[in-house]
Design an enzyme around this catalytic site. Structure first.
Site, PDB file in Angstrom:
ATOM      1  N   MET A 190      -9.029   7.548   0.089  1.00 26.84           N
ATOM      2  CA  MET A 190     -10.170   8.508   1.186  1.00 26.84           C
ATOM      3  C   MET A 190     -11.135   9.590   0.981  1.00 26.84           C
ATOM      4  SD  MET A 190      -7.720   7.426   3.752  1.00 26.84           S
ATOM      5  CE  MET A 190      -6.401   5.178   4.073  1.00 26.84           C
TER       6      MET A 190
ATOM      7  N   HIS B 232      -0.872  -0.966  -4.290  1.00 33.51           N
ATOM      8  CA  HIS B 232      -2.104  -0.899  -3.446  1.00 33.51           C
ATOM      9  C   HIS B 232      -2.321   0.376  -3.184  1.00 33.51           C
ATOM     10  CE1 HIS B 232      -5.611  -1.937  -0.998  1.00 33.51           C
ATOM     11  NE2 HIS B 232      -6.200  -0.742  -0.266  1.00 33.51           N
TER      12      HIS B 232
ATOM     13  N   HIS C  25      -8.574   0.820  -3.808  1.00 33.28           N
ATOM     14  CA  HIS C  25      -9.413   0.922  -3.135  1.00 33.28           C
ATOM     15  C   HIS C  25      -9.873   1.804  -2.281  1.00 33.28           C
ATOM     16  CE1 HIS C  25      -9.485  -0.019   1.864  1.00 33.28           C
ATOM     17  NE2 HIS C  25     -10.709  -0.661   1.834  1.00 33.28           N
TER      18      HIS C  25
ATOM     19  N   ASP D 245      -4.820   3.641  -1.603  1.00 39.24           N
ATOM     20  CA  ASP D 245      -5.405   3.430  -0.514  1.00 39.24           C
ATOM     21  C   ASP D 245      -6.189   5.310  -1.312  1.00 39.24           C
ATOM     22  OD1 ASP D 245      -6.229   1.665   0.859  1.00 39.24           O
ATOM     23  OD2 ASP D 245      -4.085   1.946   1.400  1.00 39.24           O
TER      24      ASP D 245
ATOM     25  N   MET E 212     -12.239   3.908  -0.046  1.00 34.22           N
ATOM     26  CA  MET E 212     -12.915   4.738   0.668  1.00 34.22           C
ATOM     27  C   MET E 212     -13.378   5.937   0.930  1.00 34.22           C
ATOM     28  SD  MET E 212      -9.724   2.933   3.249  1.00 34.22           S
ATOM     29  CE  MET E 212      -8.851   3.171   1.528  1.00 34.22           C
TER      30      MET E 212
ATOM     31  N   MET F 181     -11.146  -6.669   5.745  1.00 37.09           N
ATOM     32  CA  MET F 181     -10.424  -5.118   6.540  1.00 37.09           C
ATOM     33  C   MET F 181     -10.143  -5.787   7.550  1.00 37.09           C
ATOM     34  SD  MET F 181     -10.003  -2.750   4.966  1.00 37.09           S
ATOM     35  CE  MET F 181      -8.837  -1.550   5.547  1.00 37.09           C
TER      36      MET F 181
ATOM     37  N   SER G 270       0.574  -1.150   0.084  1.00 38.11           N
ATOM     38  CA  SER G 270       0.358   0.066  -0.116  1.00 38.11           C
ATOM     39  C   SER G 270       0.743   1.280   0.011  1.00 38.11           C
ATOM     40  CB  SER G 270      -1.308   0.085   0.799  1.00 38.11           C
ATOM     41  OG  SER G 270      -1.322   1.421   1.208  1.00 38.11           O
TER      42      SER G 270
ATOM     43  N   ASP H 184      -6.691  -6.497   4.473  1.00 33.10           N
ATOM     44  CA  ASP H 184      -5.515  -5.426   4.528  1.00 33.10           C
ATOM     45  C   ASP H 184      -6.150  -4.768   5.328  1.00 33.10           C
ATOM     46  OD1 ASP H 184      -5.084  -2.315   3.846  1.00 33.10           O
ATOM     47  OD2 ASP H 184      -6.907  -2.775   2.320  1.00 33.10           O
TER      48      ASP H 184
HETATM   49  C1  DX5 Z   1      -6.151   1.344   5.490  1.00 34.40           C
HETATM   50  C2  DX5 Z   1      -6.029   0.713   4.156  1.00 34.40           C
HETATM   51  C3  DX5 Z   1      -4.849   0.229   4.531  1.00 34.40           C
HETATM   52  C4  DX5 Z   1      -3.482   0.999   4.885  1.00 34.40           C
HETATM   53  C5  DX5 Z   1      -3.256  -0.163   5.213  1.00 34.40           C
HETATM   54  O1  DX5 Z   1      -7.627   2.300   5.851  1.00 34.40           O
HETATM   55  O2  DX5 Z   1      -7.178   0.794   3.686  1.00 34.40           O
HETATM   56  O3  DX5 Z   1      -4.473  -0.075   3.277  1.00 34.40           O
HETATM   57  O4  DX5 Z   1      -2.930   1.277   3.675  1.00 34.40           O
HETATM   58  O5  DX5 Z   1      -1.275   0.078   6.211  1.00 34.40           O
HETATM   59  P1  DX5 Z   1      -1.191  -1.227   6.907  1.00 34.40           P
HETATM   60  O6  DX5 Z   1      -0.792  -2.315   6.322  1.00 34.40           O
HETATM   61  O7  DX5 Z   1       0.856  -0.567   7.690  1.00 34.40           O
HETATM   62  O8  DX5 Z   1      -1.694  -1.396   8.111  1.00 34.40           O
HETATM   63 ZN    ZN Z   2      -6.640  -0.484   1.737  1.00 33.99          ZN
END
Ligand code: DX5
Ligand code: ZN
Length: 217
Positions: free
Chosen positions: A38, A34, A67, A36, A69, A138, A9, A176
């Site tokens: 948001m 990956h 991903h 993320d 969010m 998750m 990620s 994840d």
């Molecule tokens: C959290 C994200 C993850 C995050 C994971 O909302 O969806 O992808 O980057 O980070 P680690 O591996 O540090 O838990």
């Molecule tokens: Zn993620």
């Protein structure tokens, strides 16, 4: 699946050197990247959006595992797919009509994925399993990297694997949140592992290949 796929990620990468980070992690053996996304509404954090995905796509040689969010993903899926998302995963809680959004993702040429918050029951996504190529479990509350792994979510991974062996669906199981060389021992049934802080700022330092190898061991 014999060898797990590793999807680092970029949330934990150095954003000022994103290109270099991606090159390093690709050379180190990452299978996917990956990303993320948001929006400050669905989760209490804001990260990156469409222009960054577009730039990444230009030189990233591995699939982009995006991903979302964000609230109402239906408003943005077309732009993310045009920007280069290969897998596009939405949250079941984020939209009124997940089935329509998942169908649209496929129609637009990307691979649809569904995910759920830790507090959401697995039952909520079962109606959509036939529409997806990927289910993301998750194992932290979405929003931030570097949180602790929630072991109580592993039963969802096991249940999905069981349903898949009963031919109730087909697709990949991704996990994840809080994945590292210790917690990975609980994830034998997962196909794809996302790891942010463990890969980019974990005990192996800048040796991303060692971190990725540790996750596969
Ligand atoms: C959290 C994200 C993850 C995050 C994971 O909302 O969806 O992808 O980057 O980070 P680690 O591996 O540090 O838990
Ligand atoms: Zn993620």
């Amino acid at each position: 699946m014999a060898n797990k796929l590793i999807s680092p990620s970029i949330l934990s990468a150095d954003f000022a050197k994103l290109g270099e980070e991606i090159e390093s992690v690709t050379k180190a053996g990452a299978d996917w990247l990956h990303v993320d996304v948001m929006d400050g509404h669905f989760v209490n954090n804001i990260t990156i959006g469409i222009p960054v995905v577009k730039s990444l796509k230009k030189f990233c040689k591995i699939p982009l595992d995006v991903h979302l969010m964000i609230e109402k993903p239906e408003k943005y899926i077309e732009q993310f797919i045009k920007a280069g998302a290969d897998y596009l995963t939405i949250h079941v809680e984020a939209t009124q009509d997940p089935a329509a959004v998942l169908r649209k993702i496929r129609e637009l040429g990307a691979k649809p994925g569904i995910t759920l918050r830790p507090g959401t029951a697995l039952d909520k996504i079962i109606p959509f399993l036939a529409l997806v190529d990927l289910v993301l479990v998750m194992t932290v509350e979405p929003g931030f990297g570097g949180q602790s792994f929630m072991a109580d979510q592993v039963s969802k991974v096991e249940a999905l694997k069981q349903m898949r062996s009963e031919k109730k669906w087909q697709g990949l199981i991704e996990v994840d949140g809080g994945v590292n060389e210790q917690t990975v021992s609980q994830l034998k049934s997962a196909d794809v592992l996302v790891a942010g802080s463990f890969v980019f700022s974990g005990p192996h330092g800048k040796n991303y290949a060692a971190a990725i190898k540790a996750l596969r061991a």
